[in-house]
Design a protein around this motif. Structure first.
Motif, PDB file in Angstrom:
ATOM      1  N   VAL A 160      -3.337  -5.006   5.854  1.00 10.52           N
ATOM      2  CA  VAL A 160      -2.413  -3.997   5.319  1.00 10.52           C
ATOM      3  C   VAL A 160      -2.335  -4.165   3.806  1.00 10.52           C
ATOM      4  O   VAL A 160      -2.134  -5.284   3.306  1.00 10.52           O
ATOM      5  CB  VAL A 160      -1.003  -4.129   5.920  1.00 10.52           C
ATOM      6  N   ARG A 161      -2.484  -3.064   3.093  1.00  9.19           N
ATOM      7  CA  ARG A 161      -2.443  -3.115   1.632  1.00  9.19           C
ATOM      8  C   ARG A 161      -1.436  -2.088   1.136  1.00  9.19           C
ATOM      9  O   ARG A 161      -1.647  -0.891   1.251  1.00  9.19           O
ATOM     10  CB  ARG A 161      -3.835  -2.857   1.056  1.00  9.19           C
ATOM     11  N   TYR A 162      -0.326  -2.605   0.640  1.00  8.44           N
ATOM     12  CA  TYR A 162       0.765  -1.755   0.165  1.00  8.44           C
ATOM     13  C   TYR A 162       0.708  -1.656  -1.344  1.00  8.44           C
ATOM     14  O   TYR A 162       0.587  -2.673  -2.037  1.00  8.44           O
ATOM     15  CB  TYR A 162       2.111  -2.346   0.594  1.00  8.44           C
ATOM     16  N   MET A 163       0.773  -0.428  -1.856  1.00  3.73           N
ATOM     17  CA  MET A 163       0.762  -0.247  -3.308  1.00  3.73           C
ATOM     18  C   MET A 163       1.675   0.911  -3.693  1.00  3.73           C
ATOM     19  O   MET A 163       1.769   1.899  -2.963  1.00  3.73           O
ATOM     20  CB  MET A 163      -0.662  -0.002  -3.812  1.00  3.73           C
ATOM     21  N   ARG A 164       2.350   0.746  -4.790  1.00  8.48           N
ATOM     22  CA  ARG A 164       3.123   1.845  -5.371  1.00  8.48           C
ATOM     23  C   ARG A 164       2.298   2.450  -6.499  1.00  8.48           C
ATOM     24  O   ARG A 164       1.542   1.750  -7.177  1.00  8.48           O
ATOM     25  CB  ARG A 164       4.465   1.346  -5.905  1.00  8.48           C
TER      26      ARG A 164
END
Length: 232
Positions: A29-33
């Motif tokens: 999982v790769r979360y980015m804003r």
């Protein structure tokens, strides 16, 4: 997945603190804003997994039955609506640029190697996002998930969680007056257009700081009314 909601509905908290830790147990999982110095596509591209080698050689132990090379990746791109209000320099239409790249990415996916994307934004941007995705043939690939403001029952449930969830109860040893969750829920639910989720987070953090200064941490009704009740 097009996840949208009003400002303050709790979209980022739901994804970063709720969904991501659970998904990480079973996949990448790769979360980015959105980075204001980069376009949506540039932000996303930096997080994409590297392509598999063209000739990986014979399978090793445990790679039989199609296990080798399987890549389950969920990308979470948060605050995408900022591309409409504050586009990055040199990128006049970030959404169109992103949609074109997504069309190419998803059309090349195979059953044993795939990427899923959760795109999040304010509900005001929904029509614009729908339109640009449809232009690139992605409308049928999308599922919409609206995040609504917390209701009275949900607010009360959140406040009670530290005494009902065994893990939280054992860690914090917190006591809560029976009237406190309903009082907080009534105050916060009175204005459904307010940013309930972040305000509730701030309130509970401040209440815990106050409660934790006592020998026995306690959310009592008198303290809530005095320090945190509606109108204070």
């Amino acid at each position: 997945l097009l996840l949208h909601g009003q400002s303050g509905a709790g979209k980022s908290s739901l994804l970063d603190a709720g969904l991501r830790p659970r998904l990480m147990q079973v996949q990448d999982v790769r979360y980015m804003r959105r980075d204001p110095t980069r376009s949506l596509l540039e932000t996303l591209s930096a997080a994409l997994p590297a392509p598999a080698p063209a000739d990986p050689g014979p399978p090793t132990a445990g790679e039989e039955n199609g296990a080798r090379g399987e890549s389950r990746v969920t990308l979470i791109l948060d605050q995408a609506d900022e591309a409409l209000t504050r586009p990055a320099a040199g990128h006049a239409d970030e959404l169109d640029e992103l949609a074109a790249a997504l069309a190419g990415l998803f059309n090349k996916q195979t059953p044993d190697s795939y990427v899923k994307l959760i795109l999040t934004f304010r509900t005001e941007a929904l029509e614009a996002v729908r339109a640009v995705l449809a232009q690139h043939g992605l409308a049928d690939r999308c599922v919409e998930f609206p995040v609504t403001a917390l209701g009275r029952a949900s607010i009360a449930e959140i406040v009670r969680a530290p005494i009902y969830a065994p893990r939280l109860r054992d860690r914090y040893q917190l006591k809560i007056d029976e009237a406190v969750p309903e009082a907080i829920a009534a105050d916060f639910a009175a204005d459904e257009h307010s940013p309930i989720a972040p305000l509730l987070q701030v309130l509970l953090a401040e209440m815990w700081q106050t409660a934790n200064s006592h020998k026995v941490p306690w959310f009592d009704k008198a303290t809530y009314d005095d320090k945190f009740g509606q109108g204070t």
